[in-house]
Design a protein around this motif. Structure first.
Motif, mmCIF file in Angstrom:
data_model
loop_
_atom_site.group_PDB
_atom_site.id
_atom_site.type_symbol
_atom_site.label_atom_id
_atom_site.label_comp_id
_atom_site.label_asym_id
_atom_site.label_seq_id
_atom_site.Cartn_x
_atom_site.Cartn_y
_atom_site.Cartn_z
ATOM 1 N N LEU B 11 0.838 -1.208 0.000
ATOM 2 C CA LEU B 11 0.000 0.000 0.000
ATOM 3 C C LEU B 11 0.867 1.251 0.000
ATOM 4 N N LEU B 53 2.598 1.721 5.929
ATOM 5 C CA LEU B 53 2.454 1.680 4.477
ATOM 6 C C LEU B 53 3.834 1.520 3.826
ATOM 7 N N ILE B 389 -3.203 4.400 -2.489
ATOM 8 C CA ILE B 389 -4.325 4.972 -1.747
ATOM 9 C C ILE B 389 -4.355 6.482 -1.982
#
Ligand SMILES: Cc1cc2nc3c(=O)[nH]c(=O)nc-3n(C[C@H](O)[C@H](O)[C@H](O)COP(=O)(O)O)c2cc1C
Ligand SMILES: Cc1cc2nc3c(=O)[nH]c(=O)nc-3n(C[C@H](O)[C@H](O)[C@H](O)COP(=O)(O)O)c2cc1C
Lengths: 445, 445
Positions: B11, B53, B389
């Motif tokens: 991510l 992340l 994201i």
């Protein structure tokens, strides 16, 4: 001791790897892994800020110059590095060297605007034209001539300053209610068309906090001095004697009027490499230790490069041979080196020792008081508005300067005890330029 | 809920000003002065790191695109910014977009090598070829054709990777005793001569900690996919439906064999803009608030730019007219937009609303569980190795993701609870490349 001028010194920490002495990396006071370690540079910036210095400054070149066999090269690109230093400091100026010969104005304007935003108005640009042939070979072109490089630099500066101006102050409205983020009447295209560049604009980074990041320059040729008189707000220079320093100072200041500028709009900052000891004996000891770590063949190689003559067969203990004057590129540096050898009647070995310390800059060895004396002498006698401090070893040499020489300069009333403002321009006592596009220029009254 | 794969999601936080929604700056959850405030971005990087992340990612362009009248543009140049983020984080990867069309390989190699040193091996490069004409006009040239841009990009990558390799691992000796800083037999010139570049080398920044900073790419055309299959280690992509995502995924992975690469050497990361609420109702409420802040004329202007057709006289509540296929530049984006309008039978106004959220990326509105469902669905069904994201508002949208969606993904066993390594390559599970100049390549056994 002498007078107590209210005029204040400006001091930069000129930082280079683990020190300016070319054998610094071999000295027990340094750690050669620091060359690419950001924490080393962050610590140095913090030490300089603790001393309330005006700025830290990084030189730069676009090729692996010198001989990496014997010198700790391969360090970090200054602009990128300075953003990481901005993050751990609050007041100190951040000056990076960027070449106008191998760059595009749009990128350079944008990166300095970004650094200026990131640092809250602390960015400065040391504008260089890249003298070496090795640099040209990394960009697939023949090295342009000296005058072509300065012609390009001049147009480069016109474009970059217009890009910084392309967002007027006040162009950003941020009006949530109407949905108007910016007043597009105050954001301008340049439509610049010139011999070297065609740039439409506007910049896509908003106007830097300082209006223009501080402009610094370091050329000493005729073209270089004219360029400085027109654009530069600080000039870095290598001067060996007070008389030479005074000549350079008077010469450069006298050129400013031609461009409608006054003498206090440009600061002249010679380099000085202070070899500091708590006694003179200790200072001389450090100087000798460093000298003994020089690899003579490497010094010969470097000197040959500077002078454009192969000296590898010349006896180390004989005087420097006659050197043809440089026709391009390194003019001022060649003159500085040959004058030094001539004036002090140096052998090749001695000359190498002198250059290893400051690469042509003045090396001053002594106690904090002795070093402060030298600084004061040049400052009060029209040779300097301040200095580029070039510690022979890092971090120790900068710590010594901040902890011992700076207090001595303060005692003499020559240097600030605290920052007056927040931007680099404010440290230097220089005005913030408006945008040439600004529609609110006050009408003469 | 479904299977518990040991395979883990990757991510990235794709960060853009005060949020990906184009009206984000007008929303009460943002502050438009954050656009040029480094502390805003530092806080975002720290939030992303708190969520473990893989990286933060910044897009970039070289012209003031879109309409600054209604959009919060004029932000910071990503590479410079990332160095300032490196200074306040420890683990998170730092990915900047840099164009191969308007840069020189020497500069780009050096800046990424520097960022990689500064961050301890966390640098990544999103390689783009700059599709817009506005960018060409800031560099004084006509925009090269699509295929010329990719041809230049290919040679650019050959040069940059060789420059990173030009210092072999182990080239630095740092031998104080002998005075040998580096083994010059392990530092190499490239003497590259090609149709676009002539670069001698070596680089003047030593080999980056990761060997090569991570290579990322985001083109979706044939040329773009071929380029990705050859060079990229992560691909960012905009896909609206699971079926399209699966097609793209299968297509790109199938191309890797041609370049002697295996499927796990390239991660495919579609974008997703999560509009998060603690209830579905709250999420829809936020979505509606943002939609109401859109300036329709601005949306029409942007859509006209993407499609290359002037839509300013087209009625807002009528269906999108027939659009000629793009011949250059924006091919994949035009197709994505026209497919979306066609598939969902959208009016111009509706299409603008959909694009304002994610500029062609998928917008998913719902509770943390609903968003995790979507992520998991694509991940386990061959459409994604992870996601970019794209929070609609910043910092709030990223905080919501990290605090509510990430824990849900962890419950499902899909996402790490702590960093496994220190470099971006280690986060991504990718090997560190050796230098092509390395003399110690093991002999086949
Ligand atoms: C203190 C000082 C610092 C300099 N730093 C750089 C530098 O970082 N990079 C560079 O290419 N040249 C540097 N130079 C060289 C000059 O900027 C200039 O390019 C060179 O002297 C040739 O120009 P000139 O003929 O006008 O003197 C420096 C010179 C001085 C005196
Ligand atoms: C997630 C994503 C991010 C992108 N980021 C950028 C960017 O930052 N700058 C840019 O110029 N293009 C960006 N693009 C555009 C592509 O890199 C590419 O230049 C464009 O799609 C045209 O190439 P293609 O015809 O191969 O698709 C992005 C595309 C995607 C899908």
């Amino acid at each position: 001791m002498t007078t107590r001028p209210t005029r204040q010194l400006h001091l930069n920490a000129f930082l280079m790897g683990v020190g300016h002495h070319e054998a610094a990396w071999r000295h027990p006071r340094t750690s050669s892994a620091d060359v690419t370690d950001v924490r080393h540079y962050q610590r140095l910036a913090q030490v300089a800020e603790r001393g309330r210095l005006d700025s830290v400054f990084f030189a730069d070149g676009l090729a692996l110059r010198g001989n990496v066999r014997h010198n700790a090269l391969g360090g970090l690109e200054p602009l990128t590095l300075l953003a990481a230093l901005a993050a751990v400091t609050e007041h100190i100026g951040l000056i990076a060297t960027v070449s106008t010969t191998y760059n595009e104005p749009f990128h350079v304007a944008r990166k300095f605007a970004s650094l200026d935003h990131i640092s809250g108005g602390r960015a400065g640009w040391n504008i260089v034209t890249s003298a070496s042939e090795a640099e040209a070979h990394n960009f697939g072109i023949e090295r342009p001539t000296h005058s072509d490089r300065y012609a390009r630099a001049t147009e480069f500066l016109e474009v970059v300053t217009k890009l910084w101006d392309s967002w007027e102050d006040g162009a950003i409205l941020g009006d949530h209610h109407s949905g108007n983020y910016a007043d597009t009447d105050r954001i301008h295209t340049l439509d610049h068309i010139g011999p070297h560049f065609r740039v439409r604009g506007p910049l896509n980074t908003s106007r830097p906090p300082q209006g223009h990041p501080l402009l610094v320059q370091a050329g000493s040729s005729e073209d270089g001095k004219e360029f400085a008189a027109r654009f530069a707000e600080a000039v870095f220079t290598a001067q060996q004697t007070l008389a030479d320093g005074q000549d350079f100072y008077a010469d450069l200041k006298s050129r400013l009027g031609r461009y409608g500028r006054s003498e206090d709009e440009l600061l002249i900052l010679p380099g000085i490499s202070p070899i500091i000891g708590s006694t003179e004996r200790e200072a001389l000891q450090l100087e000798r230790e460093l000298e003994e770590l020089i690899i003579p063949e490497y010094g010969v190689h470097q000197l040959s490069n500077i002078l454009g003559v192969d000296l590898s067969d010349h006896p180390l203990d004989a005087r420097l041979p006659e050197v043809p004057p440089a026709t391009d590129g390194q003019q001022s540096r060649v003159k500085l080196v040959t004058d030094l050898a001539e004036r002090e009647q140096l052998t090749l070995r001695q000359l190498i020792g002198r250059l290893a310390g400051g690469r042509g800059h003045r090396v001053v060895t002594g106690t904090p008081e002795q070093i402060a004396d030298q600084i004061e002498e040049w400052f009060v006698n029209g040779a300097a508005d301040g200095f580029n401090i070039m510690p022979p070893v890092l971090p120790g040499g900068l710590e010594d300067f901040v902890d011992h020489v700076v207090p001595e300069l303060r005692l003499r009333g020559l240097f600030r005890t605290d920052y007056e403002g927040r931007t680099l321009r404010q440290n230097y006592g220089l005005a913030r330029p408006g945008s040439i596009f600004d529609q609110k220029v006050p009408v003469a009254s």
